[in-house]
Design a protein around this motif. Sequence first.
Motif, PDB file in Angstrom:
ATOM      1  N   GLY A 152       0.791  -1.230   0.000  1.00  0.00           N
ATOM      2  CA  GLY A 152       0.000   0.000   0.000  1.00  0.00           C
ATOM      3  C   GLY A 152       0.817   1.269   0.000  1.00  0.00           C
ATOM      4  O   GLY A 152       0.354   2.295   0.509  1.00  0.00           O
ATOM      5  N   ILE A 153       2.015   1.228  -0.559  1.00  0.00           N
ATOM      6  CA  ILE A 153       2.899   2.392  -0.419  1.00  0.00           C
ATOM      7  C   ILE A 153       2.573   3.501  -1.401  1.00  0.00           C
ATOM      8  O   ILE A 153       3.293   4.492  -1.472  1.00  0.00           O
ATOM      9  N   THR A 154       1.491   3.376  -2.148  1.00  0.00           N
ATOM     10  CA  THR A 154       1.029   4.499  -2.951  1.00  0.00           C
ATOM     11  C   THR A 154      -0.008   5.334  -2.202  1.00  0.00           C
ATOM     12  O   THR A 154      -0.487   6.334  -2.732  1.00  0.00           O
ATOM     13  N   SER A 155      -0.337   4.922  -0.995  1.00  0.00           N
ATOM     14  CA  SER A 155      -1.324   5.652  -0.200  1.00  0.00           C
ATOM     15  C   SER A 155      -0.633   6.437   0.904  1.00  0.00           C
ATOM     16  O   SER A 155       0.213   5.900   1.620  1.00  0.00           O
ATOM     17  N   PRO A 156      -1.005   7.704   1.092  1.00  0.00           N
ATOM     18  CA  PRO A 156      -0.369   8.484   2.156  1.00  0.00           C
ATOM     19  C   PRO A 156      -0.636   7.922   3.550  1.00  0.00           C
ATOM     20  O   PRO A 156       0.154   8.144   4.466  1.00  0.00           O
ATOM     21  N   THR A 157      -1.703   7.154   3.707  1.00  0.00           N
ATOM     22  CA  THR A 157      -2.018   6.605   5.026  1.00  0.00           C
ATOM     23  C   THR A 157      -1.050   5.499   5.440  1.00  0.00           C
ATOM     24  O   THR A 157      -1.039   5.089   6.594  1.00  0.00           O
ATOM     25  N   SER A 158      -0.215   5.041   4.499  1.00  0.00           N
ATOM     26  CA  SER A 158       0.765   3.997   4.817  1.00  0.00           C
ATOM     27  C   SER A 158       2.049   4.557   5.402  1.00  0.00           C
ATOM     28  O   SER A 158       2.925   3.802   5.787  1.00  0.00           O
ATOM     29  N   TYR A 159       2.161   5.867   5.439  1.00  0.00           N
ATOM     30  CA  TYR A 159       3.419   6.506   5.826  1.00  0.00           C
ATOM     31  C   TYR A 159       3.342   7.086   7.237  1.00  0.00           C
ATOM     32  O   TYR A 159       2.353   7.714   7.614  1.00  0.00           O
ATOM     33  N   ASP A 160       4.430   6.849   7.970  1.00  0.00           N
ATOM     34  CA  ASP A 160       4.498   7.294   9.353  1.00  0.00           C
ATOM     35  C   ASP A 160       5.269   8.589   9.531  1.00  0.00           C
ATOM     36  O   ASP A 160       5.041   9.325  10.492  1.00  0.00           O
ATOM     37  N   TYR A 161       6.202   8.845   8.639  1.00  0.00           N
ATOM     38  CA  TYR A 161       7.111   9.982   8.808  1.00  0.00           C
ATOM     39  C   TYR A 161       7.076  10.835   7.543  1.00  0.00           C
ATOM     40  O   TYR A 161       7.077  10.311   6.428  1.00  0.00           O
ATOM     41  N   TRP A 162       7.085  12.160   7.766  1.00  0.00           N
ATOM     42  CA  TRP A 162       6.964  13.106   6.663  1.00  0.00           C
ATOM     43  C   TRP A 162       7.998  14.208   6.770  1.00  0.00           C
ATOM     44  O   TRP A 162       8.338  14.650   7.880  1.00  0.00           O
ATOM     45  N   GLY A 163       8.483  14.643   5.601  1.00  0.00           N
ATOM     46  CA  GLY A 163       9.312  15.822   5.561  1.00  0.00           C
ATOM     47  C   GLY A 163       8.452  17.072   5.674  1.00  0.00           C
ATOM     48  O   GLY A 163       7.218  17.008   5.688  1.00  0.00           O
ATOM     49  N   GLN A 164       9.111  18.214   5.703  1.00  0.00           N
ATOM     50  CA  GLN A 164       8.405  19.482   5.897  1.00  0.00           C
ATOM     51  C   GLN A 164       7.815  20.024   4.600  1.00  0.00           C
ATOM     52  O   GLN A 164       6.996  20.939   4.633  1.00  0.00           O
ATOM     53  N   GLY A 165       8.242  19.459   3.477  1.00  0.00           N
ATOM     54  CA  GLY A 165       7.736  19.899   2.188  1.00  0.00           C
ATOM     55  C   GLY A 165       8.641  20.913   1.523  1.00  0.00           C
ATOM     56  O   GLY A 165       9.333  21.692   2.186  1.00  0.00           O
ATOM     57  N   THR A 166       8.639  20.881   0.204  1.00  0.00           N
ATOM     58  CA  THR A 166       9.410  21.846  -0.581  1.00  0.00           C
ATOM     59  C   THR A 166       8.540  22.292  -1.757  1.00  0.00           C
ATOM     60  O   THR A 166       7.900  21.479  -2.418  1.00  0.00           O
ATOM     61  N   GLN A 167       8.509  23.593  -1.985  1.00  0.00           N
ATOM     62  CA  GLN A 167       7.610  24.171  -2.999  1.00  0.00           C
ATOM     63  C   GLN A 167       8.227  24.031  -4.389  1.00  0.00           C
ATOM     64  O   GLN A 167       9.386  24.413  -4.607  1.00  0.00           O
ATOM     65  N   VAL A 168       7.425  23.528  -5.308  1.00  0.00           N
ATOM     66  CA  VAL A 168       7.791  23.491  -6.723  1.00  0.00           C
ATOM     67  C   VAL A 168       6.776  24.334  -7.481  1.00  0.00           C
ATOM     68  O   VAL A 168       5.568  24.088  -7.387  1.00  0.00           O
ATOM     69  N   THR A 169       7.268  25.325  -8.193  1.00  0.00           N
ATOM     70  CA  THR A 169       6.398  26.192  -8.980  1.00  0.00           C
ATOM     71  C   THR A 169       6.864  26.162 -10.424  1.00  0.00           C
ATOM     72  O   THR A 169       8.022  26.465 -10.710  1.00  0.00           O
ATOM     73  N   VAL A 170       5.954  25.781 -11.312  1.00  0.00           N
ATOM     74  CA  VAL A 170       6.253  25.724 -12.735  1.00  0.00           C
ATOM     75  C   VAL A 170       5.531  26.883 -13.413  1.00  0.00           C
ATOM     76  O   VAL A 170       4.315  27.023 -13.272  1.00  0.00           O
ATOM     77  N   SER A 171       6.284  27.691 -14.127  1.00  0.00           N
ATOM     78  CA  SER A 171       5.712  28.867 -14.776  1.00  0.00           C
ATOM     79  C   SER A 171       5.674  28.687 -16.287  1.00  0.00           C
ATOM     80  O   SER A 171       6.437  27.892 -16.854  1.00  0.00           O
ATOM     81  N   SER A 172       4.817  29.441 -16.916  1.00  0.00           N
ATOM     82  CA  SER A 172       4.679  29.347 -18.383  1.00  0.00           C
ATOM     83  C   SER A 172       5.661  30.269 -19.086  1.00  0.00           C
ATOM     84  O   SER A 172       6.300  31.104 -18.482  1.00  0.00           O
TER      85      SER A 172
END
Length: 123
Positions: A103-123
């Motif tokens: 089930g590793i395609t589901s976020p509910t299977s994960y116990d630990y998370w990073g803080q996140g990093t923003q990706v912005t794609v512009s035209s």
Amino acid sequence: QVQLVDSGGGLVQAGGSLRLSCAASGRSFSGYAMGWFRQAPGKEREFVAAISQSLTTYYANSVKGRFTISSDNAKNTVYLQMNSLKLEDTAVYYCAASNIRYGITSPTSYDYWGQGTQVTVSS
């Protein structure tokens, strides 16, 4: 306990590339499945890619052929190489660690998370 630190996000033009990194510390890295998820404003967190303990890789259909997940156990780091970026790839990207083997395609299977990093794609 595993601590995850995401990095590598930024602003890029459509068609460009970025490589995200997720550095893990704490317990042994090799015993975990690692995943990347993303969340755009007003949307739910969605699966992007995962790599299992046996190094099998999984991808969302929307990124297949453009993104590549890999891991370097010596560095306790997992990467997400993103090529041919599209406007719709704009989101905060999170890496996550799971100590289960299904089930590793589901976020509910994960116990630990990073803080996140923003990706912005512009035209």
